[in-house]
Write a protein that holds these residues in place. Structure first.
Motif, mmCIF file in Angstrom:
data_model
loop_
_atom_site.group_PDB
_atom_site.id
_atom_site.type_symbol
_atom_site.label_atom_id
_atom_site.label_comp_id
_atom_site.label_asym_id
_atom_site.label_seq_id
_atom_site.Cartn_x
_atom_site.Cartn_y
_atom_site.Cartn_z
ATOM 1 N N GLY A 1 0.822 -1.207 0.000
ATOM 2 C CA GLY A 1 0.000 0.000 0.000
ATOM 3 C C GLY A 1 0.851 1.249 0.000
ATOM 4 O O GLY A 1 0.578 2.213 -0.721
ATOM 5 N N ALA A 2 1.941 1.216 0.801
ATOM 6 C CA ALA A 2 2.824 2.372 0.863
ATOM 7 C C ALA A 2 3.473 2.629 -0.493
ATOM 8 O O ALA A 2 3.644 3.773 -0.907
ATOM 9 C CB ALA A 2 3.893 2.149 1.930
ATOM 10 N N ALA A 3 3.801 1.536 -1.202
ATOM 11 C CA ALA A 3 4.379 1.697 -2.538
ATOM 12 C C ALA A 3 3.359 2.335 -3.474
ATOM 13 O O ALA A 3 3.701 3.201 -4.283
ATOM 14 C CB ALA A 3 4.839 0.344 -3.074
ATOM 15 N N LEU A 4 2.088 1.913 -3.351
ATOM 16 C CA LEU A 4 1.045 2.501 -4.192
ATOM 17 C C LEU A 4 0.880 3.987 -3.887
ATOM 18 O O LEU A 4 0.550 4.787 -4.756
ATOM 19 C CB LEU A 4 -0.288 1.785 -3.974
ATOM 20 C CG LEU A 4 -0.407 0.380 -4.567
ATOM 21 C CD1 LEU A 4 -1.761 -0.222 -4.242
ATOM 22 C CD2 LEU A 4 -0.202 0.416 -6.069
ATOM 23 N N LEU A 5 1.098 4.354 -2.614
ATOM 24 C CA LEU A 5 0.984 5.762 -2.236
ATOM 25 C C LEU A 5 2.229 6.552 -2.609
ATOM 26 O O LEU A 5 2.293 7.754 -2.381
ATOM 27 C CB LEU A 5 0.743 5.887 -0.733
ATOM 28 C CG LEU A 5 -0.613 5.404 -0.219
ATOM 29 C CD1 LEU A 5 -0.677 5.507 1.292
ATOM 30 C CD2 LEU A 5 -1.741 6.201 -0.844
ATOM 31 N N GLY A 6 3.243 5.862 -3.140
ATOM 32 C CA GLY A 6 4.433 6.557 -3.621
ATOM 33 C C GLY A 6 5.514 6.781 -2.591
ATOM 34 O O GLY A 6 6.335 7.674 -2.739
ATOM 35 N N TRP A 7 5.522 5.978 -1.507
ATOM 36 C CA TRP A 7 6.604 6.123 -0.541
ATOM 37 C C TRP A 7 7.891 5.572 -1.129
ATOM 38 O O TRP A 7 7.879 4.637 -1.913
ATOM 39 C CB TRP A 7 6.302 5.350 0.741
ATOM 40 C CG TRP A 7 5.155 5.886 1.530
ATOM 41 C CD1 TRP A 7 4.228 6.783 1.103
ATOM 42 C CD2 TRP A 7 4.800 5.541 2.861
ATOM 43 N NE1 TRP A 7 3.321 7.019 2.085
ATOM 44 C CE2 TRP A 7 3.645 6.267 3.177
ATOM 45 C CE3 TRP A 7 5.342 4.685 3.809
ATOM 46 C CZ2 TRP A 7 3.026 6.167 4.413
ATOM 47 C CZ3 TRP A 7 4.730 4.588 5.033
ATOM 48 C CH2 TRP A 7 3.590 5.327 5.340
ATOM 49 N N THR A 8 9.006 6.166 -0.716
ATOM 50 C CA THR A 8 10.293 5.661 -1.205
ATOM 51 C C THR A 8 10.737 4.457 -0.377
ATOM 52 O O THR A 8 10.193 4.192 0.697
ATOM 53 C CB THR A 8 11.376 6.740 -1.100
ATOM 54 O OG1 THR A 8 11.521 7.079 0.275
ATOM 55 C CG2 THR A 8 11.008 7.962 -1.896
ATOM 56 N N ASP A 9 11.735 3.765 -0.886
ATOM 57 C CA ASP A 9 12.273 2.593 -0.195
ATOM 58 C C ASP A 9 12.759 2.943 1.203
ATOM 59 O O ASP A 9 12.547 2.192 2.152
ATOM 60 C CB ASP A 9 13.447 2.005 -0.992
ATOM 61 C CG ASP A 9 12.961 1.015 -2.033
ATOM 62 O OD1 ASP A 9 11.751 0.702 -2.009
ATOM 63 O OD2 ASP A 9 13.782 0.568 -2.853
ATOM 64 N N SER A 10 13.421 4.112 1.304
ATOM 65 C CA SER A 10 13.998 4.450 2.605
ATOM 66 C C SER A 10 12.894 4.726 3.614
ATOM 67 O O SER A 10 13.005 4.369 4.785
ATOM 68 C CB SER A 10 14.922 5.656 2.469
ATOM 69 O OG SER A 10 14.222 6.759 1.967
ATOM 70 N N GLU A 11 11.790 5.341 3.156
ATOM 71 C CA GLU A 11 10.678 5.590 4.079
ATOM 72 C C GLU A 11 10.076 4.275 4.555
ATOM 73 O O GLU A 11 9.728 4.110 5.722
ATOM 74 C CB GLU A 11 9.614 6.460 3.399
ATOM 75 C CG GLU A 11 10.039 7.905 3.308
ATOM 76 C CD GLU A 11 9.245 8.695 2.280
ATOM 77 O OE1 GLU A 11 9.278 9.908 2.339
ATOM 78 O OE2 GLU A 11 8.599 8.078 1.412
ATOM 79 N N ARG A 12 9.990 3.309 3.621
ATOM 80 C CA ARG A 12 9.439 2.020 4.025
ATOM 81 C C ARG A 12 10.385 1.296 4.966
ATOM 82 O O ARG A 12 9.969 0.608 5.888
ATOM 83 C CB ARG A 12 9.162 1.171 2.781
ATOM 84 C CG ARG A 12 8.016 1.765 1.975
ATOM 85 C CD ARG A 12 7.489 0.789 0.975
ATOM 86 N NE ARG A 12 8.311 0.747 -0.227
ATOM 87 C CZ ARG A 12 8.254 -0.233 -1.109
ATOM 88 N NH1 ARG A 12 7.446 -1.249 -0.906
ATOM 89 N NH2 ARG A 12 8.996 -0.200 -2.187
ATOM 90 N N GLN A 13 11.684 1.487 4.739
ATOM 91 C CA GLN A 13 12.684 0.906 5.641
ATOM 92 C C GLN A 13 12.505 1.447 7.058
ATOM 93 O O GLN A 13 12.587 0.716 8.039
ATOM 94 C CB GLN A 13 14.078 1.246 5.106
ATOM 95 C CG GLN A 13 15.222 0.875 6.005
ATOM 96 C CD GLN A 13 15.615 -0.574 5.851
ATOM 97 O OE1 GLN A 13 15.129 -1.257 4.965
ATOM 98 N NE2 GLN A 13 16.461 -1.046 6.737
ATOM 99 N N ILE A 14 12.224 2.755 7.145
ATOM 100 C CA ILE A 14 12.039 3.367 8.462
ATOM 101 C C ILE A 14 10.772 2.821 9.115
ATOM 102 O O ILE A 14 10.739 2.536 10.311
ATOM 103 C CB ILE A 14 12.001 4.901 8.323
ATOM 104 C CG1 ILE A 14 13.410 5.396 7.969
ATOM 105 C CG2 ILE A 14 11.516 5.554 9.600
ATOM 106 C CD1 ILE A 14 13.471 6.827 7.565
ATOM 107 N N VAL A 15 9.717 2.629 8.293
ATOM 108 C CA VAL A 15 8.491 2.047 8.836
ATOM 109 C C VAL A 15 8.776 0.662 9.396
ATOM 110 O O VAL A 15 8.351 0.307 10.500
ATOM 111 C CB VAL A 15 7.400 1.985 7.741
ATOM 112 C CG1 VAL A 15 6.223 1.163 8.216
ATOM 113 C CG2 VAL A 15 6.953 3.380 7.368
ATOM 114 N N ARG A 16 9.531 -0.139 8.635
ATOM 115 C CA ARG A 16 9.874 -1.482 9.110
ATOM 116 C C ARG A 16 10.605 -1.435 10.440
ATOM 117 O O ARG A 16 10.259 -2.134 11.395
ATOM 118 C CB ARG A 16 10.794 -2.170 8.105
ATOM 119 C CG ARG A 16 10.115 -2.722 6.902
ATOM 120 C CD ARG A 16 11.191 -3.244 5.972
ATOM 121 N NE ARG A 16 10.623 -3.912 4.824
ATOM 122 C CZ ARG A 16 11.233 -4.001 3.659
ATOM 123 N NH1 ARG A 16 12.419 -3.447 3.511
ATOM 124 N NH2 ARG A 16 10.679 -4.635 2.663
ATOM 125 N N GLY A 17 11.657 -0.598 10.489
ATOM 126 C CA GLY A 17 12.449 -0.497 11.710
ATOM 127 C C GLY A 17 11.595 -0.057 12.888
ATOM 128 O O GLY A 17 11.683 -0.625 13.978
#
Lengths: 332, 324
Positions: free
Chosen positions: A291-307
């Motif tokens: 979903g975050a990818a569909l909303l256009g988040w970058t890889d690094s933002e998703r990495q931060i979400v994961r962490g």
């Protein structure tokens, strides 16, 4: 639930809080998925659902052994590298002209071999699990890279494994049903058999479990071998799913695996990693990242979400354990 | 008696060094040339600083898996500060401050909040990697590097020693005083042996654990500063290569000398760097050398660790001869 101790008098308010804790995570999962569906209708397009279920199934398979290892108070940080190695072994053999059957068997064999290695070193010789699995993981990762001489291997055909992955029931991939069945089976073992009870007992008081005559070393041995085999199985499936061998696919599964297990540890049995929780958390993570990818988040933002999620998950698990220990022997 | 044991251990270490030198020398005569020895010492400086910080964390019986990610963030912070025209000392201090800050967070989470060290540091390391992309979107930074003088950190010499090696030696000296020449050091070991009894003996255990993590984060960023200085660019994967060699150095040293200490880590670093430098000289691809490094690490832990062999004797009484 497990009823090791009869539920003592518990006040209704605490029951309410416990119920919320127990099932709150599932509400969160549903809530987040619903928000994405509202924001981006393509999120629930059949193709996207199929893709998400497919990646969730493979990831869930990889984290199955890890769940029980962490539940038993151990750690395995080699699982994603073992998956990468199995993936590259399959790709390398298929590229060299071997059949998919042989290649898949070899991939599984390598996974079982690394599982045995971890098991022998950690469960057999009582060496520190973390450093040993860091080292065996690095060994697996470097062999994986060496097979492709540092690059990925593209595959022209995906063989019978690809055919198996292509089976589908509407939007649901066949593999999702298989993995779902496997998780149901593991849930039964964990909840109904003494084997499952011992896993949790090992985390709470290893010495007491040994004194009680439980073959702890043998159980740990089995858990490490199991982790190696399911990780390798996921790696074999990934070879067909990606139609290539990716030596570095491990890195993206590393944080996800630990996050899924610890975040999932908040569901159903607060503070204790369990397979249903892991499954829910995998769906949550895959949905969130997709979903975050569909909303256009970058890889690094998703990495931060994961962490952040991993930190939240581990924080909640520890909070729940402290709460349980301070309020006496709870029924969980 | 004790000095006798130490002598045996030193001899074992010297024998290992001799074997490694001999093996690589036979493959390539340039291994013992002055140029290569300088390269070896530079390599040692980077690896040694990271391993030195990790030693403190291992001494208090914790694990830090965040330092590779934190080092990457430190490298990018350093690169960005240089690129926007900050003076060199400020940029270096900024990078190290980032490491210390992450160490502080790790330490507080583990020592004060009681979170498990392994998973917490994996998570903070993941966060650090995510943050490191913010400066440039993931591309490497090298603007202003030539003007800023950071390359001097690699090239200049102090008293005949290359700057990186001089920095390592200074750090070793400070660490030696801290860990082996002060009450604080005894506190670190006491905390690692038995945190509860150390606390009842008046050792500020939580504070020392926090301090260990801060030292580890700061030295990881200092080590990456040297790496950035030698490569002339900061990138987001800079720290990845620190994890395995640092753990291997600490554990190899601890296995050789009986317990983790500054000297043991230095010895472990010498062995690791001699091997890694040799592989580079022979142009062996990184994936083969990684495999050898991890095999060395596994066998070092399995074969030498006295704690393990003691456990082994207790667990498997019949196989006593196996570990002798």
């Amino acid at each position: 639930m497990t009823d090791l101790a009869p539920p003592l008098a518990t006040s209704p308010t605490r029951n309410g809080a416990e119920t919320l804790m127990r099932y709150g995570f599932f509400l969160l999962v549903i809530g987040v998925l619903a928000v994405f569906a509202l924001l981006r209708p393509t999120f629930i397009a059949p193709g996207n659902i199929h893709g998400m279920l497919m990646s969730a199934s493979i990831a869930a398979l990889m984290f199955l052994g890890l769940t029980w290892l962490i539940a038993a108070g151990e750690i395995d940080v080699s699982f994603m590298s073992v998956a990468a190695l199995a993936n590259m072994v399959v790709a390398g053999l298929v590229q060299a002209g071997a059949g998919w059957g042989l290649a898949a068997l070899a991939g599984l064999g390598v996974g079982a071999g690394f599982g045995l290695l971890n098991a022998t070193l950690v469960a057999g010789l009582r060496l520190p699990a973390l450093v040993i699995t860091i080292a065996t993981g690095a060994l697996a990762a470097s062999i994986a890279a060496a097979i492709g001489l540092g690059t990925s291997i593209a595959l022209s055909s995906t063989g019978f494994v690809g055919d198996l992955l292509d089976l589908r029931l509407g939007v649901v991939p066949g593999i999702a049903l298989v993995v779902g069945g496997l998780y149901a089976l593991f849930w039964l073992v964990q909840e109904r058999l003494t084997f499952g009870h011992y896993i949790y007992a090992m985390e709470q008081n290893r010495a007491a479990v040994i004194e009680a005559g439980v073959p702890v070393s043998r159980m740990l041995f089995m858990l490490f071998v199991l982790s190696g085999i399911v990780s390798a199985l996921a790696g074999v499936l990934l070879a067909a799913n990606l139609s290539s061998g990716q030596p570095y696919l491990g890195t993206s599964y590393f944080l996800d695996g630990l996050t899924a297990v610890l975040l999932g540890g908040m569901a159903l049995k607060p503070g204790k990693p369990n397979v249903i929780g892991t499954l829910a958390a995998v769906i949550f993570l895959i949905g969130l990242l997709n979903g975050a990818a569909l909303l256009g988040w970058t890889d690094s933002e998703r990495q931060i979400v994961r962490g952040s999620l991993l930190l939240i998950g581990v924080g909640l698990v520890i909070l729940a354990r402290k709460h349980r220990r301070h309020t006496g022997p709870a029924h969980s | 008696m004790i000095s006798n044991q130490l002598l045996t251990r030193l001899l074992a270490f010297a024998a290992l060094v001799a074997v490694i030198v001999l093996l690589f020398w036979m493959q390539n005569g340039a291994y013992v040339s002055e140029g290569n020895l300088r390269a070896l010492m530079r390599h040692m400086s980077v690896q040694g600083l990271a391993a030195l910080g990790l030693t403190f964390v291992i001494v208090v019986r914790q694990f830090d898996l965040s330092f590779p990610g934190v080092a990457s963030l430190g490298a990018m912070t350093l690169g960005w500060l240089i690129a926007i025209g900050m003076p060199l000392w400020l940029a270096v201090a900024g990078g190290i401050a980032v490491g210390a800050a992450f160490g502080l967070v790790n330490g507080l989470a583990v020592a004060r909040l009681g979170l498990p060290d392994i998973v917490t540091t994996i998570a903070t390391g993941g966060l650090a990697i995510g943050f490191s992309y913010f400066y440039s979107g993931g591309t490497s930074i090298s603007q202003n590097f030539f003007m800023s003088g950071i390359l001097d950190l690699n090239d200049r010499k102090i008293a005949g020693l290359d700057m990186p090696f001089a920095i390592l030696m200074a750090a070793v000296l400070v660490a030696c005083v801290l860990l082996h020449g002060s009450r604080l050091g005894a506190g670190f070991y006491a905390t690692g042996e038995n945190r509860r009894s150390a606390w009842f003996s008046g050792v500020p255990t939580a504070g020392l654990i926090v301090l260990a993590f801060v030292i580890c984060g700061a030295t990881a960023c200092l080590s990456i500063t040297l790496l950035v200085a030698s490569s002339g660019a900061a990138n987001v994967t800079a720290g990845n290569q620190l994890l395995m060699p640092a753990f291997a150095a600490v554990y190899l040293g601890a296995a050789l000398f009986g317990r983790p200490s500054v000297g043991a880590t230095l010895a472990g670093t010498v062995l690791m760097s001699m091997m890694l430098n040799g592989f580079t000289l022979l142009a062996i691809p990184y994936f083969y050398s990684d495999a050898i490094v991890s095999t060395v690490l596994i066998s070092a832990i399995a074969l030498f660790d006295p704690r393990v062999s003691a456990l082994l004797r207790r667990a498997l009484p019949r196989q006593r001869e196996k570990t002798a």
